[in-house]
Design a protein around this motif. Structure first.
Motif, short mmCIF file in Angstrom:
data_model
loop_
_atom_site.label_atom_id
_atom_site.label_comp_id
_atom_site.label_asym_id
_atom_site.label_seq_id
_atom_site.Cartn_x
_atom_site.Cartn_y
_atom_site.Cartn_z
N GLY A 1 0.83 -1.19 0.00
CA GLY A 1 0.00 0.00 0.00
C GLY A 1 0.87 1.24 0.00
N GLN A 2 0.21 2.41 0.01
CA GLN A 2 0.95 3.67 -0.10
C GLN A 2 1.37 4.21 1.26
N GLY A 3 0.82 3.64 2.33
CA GLY A 3 1.21 4.06 3.68
C GLY A 3 0.28 5.09 4.29
N THR A 4 0.26 5.09 5.61
CA THR A 4 -0.51 6.09 6.37
C THR A 4 0.34 6.54 7.55
N GLN A 5 0.37 7.85 7.78
CA GLN A 5 1.25 8.41 8.81
C GLN A 5 0.60 8.30 10.19
N VAL A 6 1.37 7.81 11.14
CA VAL A 6 0.98 7.80 12.55
C VAL A 6 1.99 8.63 13.32
N THR A 7 1.50 9.62 14.04
CA THR A 7 2.37 10.47 14.86
C THR A 7 1.88 10.43 16.29
N VAL A 8 2.78 10.05 17.19
CA VAL A 8 2.46 9.99 18.61
C VAL A 8 3.26 11.07 19.31
N SER A 9 2.56 12.07 19.79
CA SER A 9 3.24 13.23 20.37
C SER A 9 2.31 13.95 21.32
N SER A 10 2.92 14.55 22.35
CA SER A 10 2.14 15.36 23.27
C SER A 10 2.13 16.81 22.84
#
Length: 114
Positions: free
Chosen positions: A105-114
């Motif tokens: 697939g083309q990918g999906t961004q996951v960002t874990v940040s406060s």
């Protein structure tokens, strides 16, 4: 031809949850497994978890107990709980027909940040 489309990524606080989806279309009969990978900035793409056609699953040590892979018909899911900043990455799904043929697939961004 097979197409894979990921969705569900986004920004989440540490400790939060997200559910990613990967919708497969095309001729996927005979598929042997589907896998989630991720790639963090400046790092190589790495294995996260996989599920075979008979439902057998395996996980990277870094996500065991926090992530759950599942599949319903033509859609692959990744339930991610207790997210950490180090889970930040682009998440990709991959569909396998044996070891010789696979699709990304083309990918999906996951960002874990406060």
């Amino acid at each position: 031809q097979v197409q894979l489309v990921e969705s569900g990524g986004g920004l989440v606080h540490p400790g939060g949850s997200l559910r990613l989806s990967c919708a497969a279309s095309g001729s996927i009969g005979g598929m042997s497994a589907m896998t989630w990978y991720r790639q963090a900035p400046g790092k190589e793409r790495e294995f996260v978890t996989t599920i075979t056609s008979d439902g057998t699953t395996s996980y990277a040590d870094s996500v065991k107990g926090r992530f759950t892979i599942s599949r319903l018909q033509n859609t692959l899911y990744l339930q991610m709980n207790s997210l950490k900043p180090e889970d930040t990455a682009v998440y990709y799904c991959r569909l396998w027909f044996g070891i010789a043929t696979n699709y990304w697939g083309q990918g999906t961004q996951v960002t874990v940040s406060s």
